[in-house]
Design a protein around this motif. Structure first.
Motif, mmCIF file in Angstrom:
data_model
loop_
_atom_site.group_PDB
_atom_site.id
_atom_site.type_symbol
_atom_site.label_atom_id
_atom_site.label_comp_id
_atom_site.label_asym_id
_atom_site.label_seq_id
_atom_site.Cartn_x
_atom_site.Cartn_y
_atom_site.Cartn_z
ATOM 1 N N ALA A 65 0.849 -1.152 -0.030
ATOM 2 C CA ALA A 65 0.030 -0.061 -0.215
ATOM 3 C C ALA A 65 0.984 1.277 -0.140
ATOM 4 C CB ALA A 65 -0.969 -0.148 1.200
ATOM 5 N N VAL A 105 2.382 1.758 -3.563
ATOM 6 C CA VAL A 105 1.175 2.174 -4.578
ATOM 7 C C VAL A 105 1.028 3.729 -4.369
ATOM 8 C CG1 VAL A 105 -1.139 2.013 -5.251
ATOM 9 C CG2 VAL A 105 0.295 0.039 -4.949
ATOM 10 N N TYR A 138 -0.138 -4.303 -9.010
ATOM 11 C CA TYR A 138 0.502 -2.764 -8.542
ATOM 12 C C TYR A 138 -0.002 -1.730 -9.663
ATOM 13 C CZ TYR A 138 3.444 -4.908 -4.951
ATOM 14 O OH TYR A 138 3.794 -5.883 -3.726
ATOM 15 N N LEU A 181 -3.691 -1.171 -9.071
ATOM 16 C CA LEU A 181 -4.325 -0.421 -7.808
ATOM 17 C C LEU A 181 -3.501 1.020 -7.989
ATOM 18 C CD1 LEU A 181 -2.878 -3.046 -5.064
ATOM 19 C CD2 LEU A 181 -5.289 -2.145 -5.720
ATOM 20 N N THR A 182 -2.629 1.163 -8.617
ATOM 21 C CA THR A 182 -1.991 2.665 -8.817
ATOM 22 C C THR A 182 -2.952 3.133 -9.863
ATOM 23 O OG1 THR A 182 0.290 1.931 -8.875
ATOM 24 C CG2 THR A 182 -0.285 3.874 -9.840
ATOM 25 N N THR A 202 -6.090 1.080 -0.676
ATOM 26 C CA THR A 202 -5.204 0.175 -1.192
ATOM 27 C C THR A 202 -5.047 -0.894 -0.274
ATOM 28 O OG1 THR A 202 -3.941 1.656 -2.610
ATOM 29 C CG2 THR A 202 -2.914 -0.460 -2.208
#
Length: 307
Positions: free
Chosen positions: A94, A97, A177, A180-181, A241
């Motif tokens: 988290a 990200v 990743y 999520l980004t 995240t």
């Protein structure tokens, strides 16, 4: 409470008592019914035994710390390194990200606030918002297709000779990743934009006229103003995240396990709502503590974030 009273007076002064009352009732309903009461119920569940329905409310239904002790020790009394390691890995991911989002969104927000004008600014905003009309789950599957062994990334890489065989981006968590980004990029762009937009452009011009380089202008002039926006965006991105479930389920590799997936397993696969609630409470406490620690380190207050 005083801040809420000030907001109520401001709204009633501009829009009348009816509008202010509606906003107050809506906010109270949101905070009490949709946030506080579910959290209190989950907290109560976390201190209960997992009993059959017929025994709930009986003499066996008492408070216990068993669900929390299991997270730290497990059933055999040894340190539960698996679950603790998964929580630690989730927090690190988290943070990663969140940092990537800051690096990507800061220049976008600055350009949008102080460089782009007219049609260019509107097109940038539309380009940021329109992709989010697509459902989050569909976007996650799109990233899985994009980073798949026969996806666009591998196709381009192999066609130009960067690699000879498909790269497993799913197992390497690159797809996770990246997804999520992208999923929370708006939550980082607009808080930074709102903060940077208030900066007087004459301050930037003055710094440039005095010979400051661009990186020094941003470090000494822009970043102090943007810090509350960065803190606000980073808080939202980090919390969401760490609490994500759909993206880790779809984009995570076979050996990757998010802490929210553990919570999901306790609730749905094991039907142990008490232990799932305890794990959820642990995640909440750890995330809030981590955010408060970072706010203290970077000297950002709740009031600055609220602005």
């Amino acid at each position: 409470m005083k801040a809420l009273q000030n907001v109520f007076r401001e709204i009633s002064g501009k829009h009348g008592l009816g509008a202010a009352s509606f906003v107050a009732v809506a906010v109270l309903f949101w905070v009490i019914c949709l946030i506080t009461l579910p959290q209190v119920a989950m907290l109560d569940y976390s201190f209960r035994f997992n009993l059959p329905a017929a025994e709930v409310g009986g003499p066996q239904d008492v408070y216990t710390l068993e669900n929390y002790s299991y997270f730290f020790q497990g059933n055999d009394g040894t340190v539960n390194t698996l679950d603790i390691g998964i929580l630690f890995k989730t927090l690190i991911a988290a943070v990663f990200v969140t940092c990537i989002d800051i690096l990507l969104c800061y220049p976008i927000a600055f350009i949008l606030a102080h460089s782009a004008t007219g049609v260019a600014a509107r097109m940038m905003v539309i380009g940021l918002i329109v992709p989010f009309w697509v459902n989050e789950i569909l976007r996650a599957f799109a990233f899985r297709v994009l980073f798949g062994s026969t996806g666009l990334i591998n196709g381009i890489g192999m066609s130009v000779g960067l690699w000879d065989q498909p790269v497993d981006f799913i197992r390497a968590d690159v797809a996770l990743y990246s997804g999520l980004t992208y999923a929370y990029i708006l939550l980082m762009v607009f808080p930074i934009f709102n903060a940077v937009e208030a900066l007087d452009r004459n301050q930037i011009e003055a710094a440039r006229d005095m010979g400051a380089s661009w990186w020094r202008v941003h470090w000494r002039v822009v970043l102090p103003v943007a810090k509350p926006g960065i803190a606000s965006g980073a808080t939202m991105v980090f919390m969401l995240t760490a609490g994500a479930l759909a993206a880790p389920q779809i984009l995570g590799g076979p050996s990757n396990l998010w802490f929210t997936q553990l919570i999901y397993q306790w609730f749905n696969e094991s039907a142990n709502w008490q232990r799932g609630s305890a794990y959820a409470v642990i995640l909440l406490i750890v995330c809030i503590s981590f955010v408060m620690m970072l706010m203290r380190i970077f000297k950002v207050s709740i009031g600055e974030i609220g602005r």
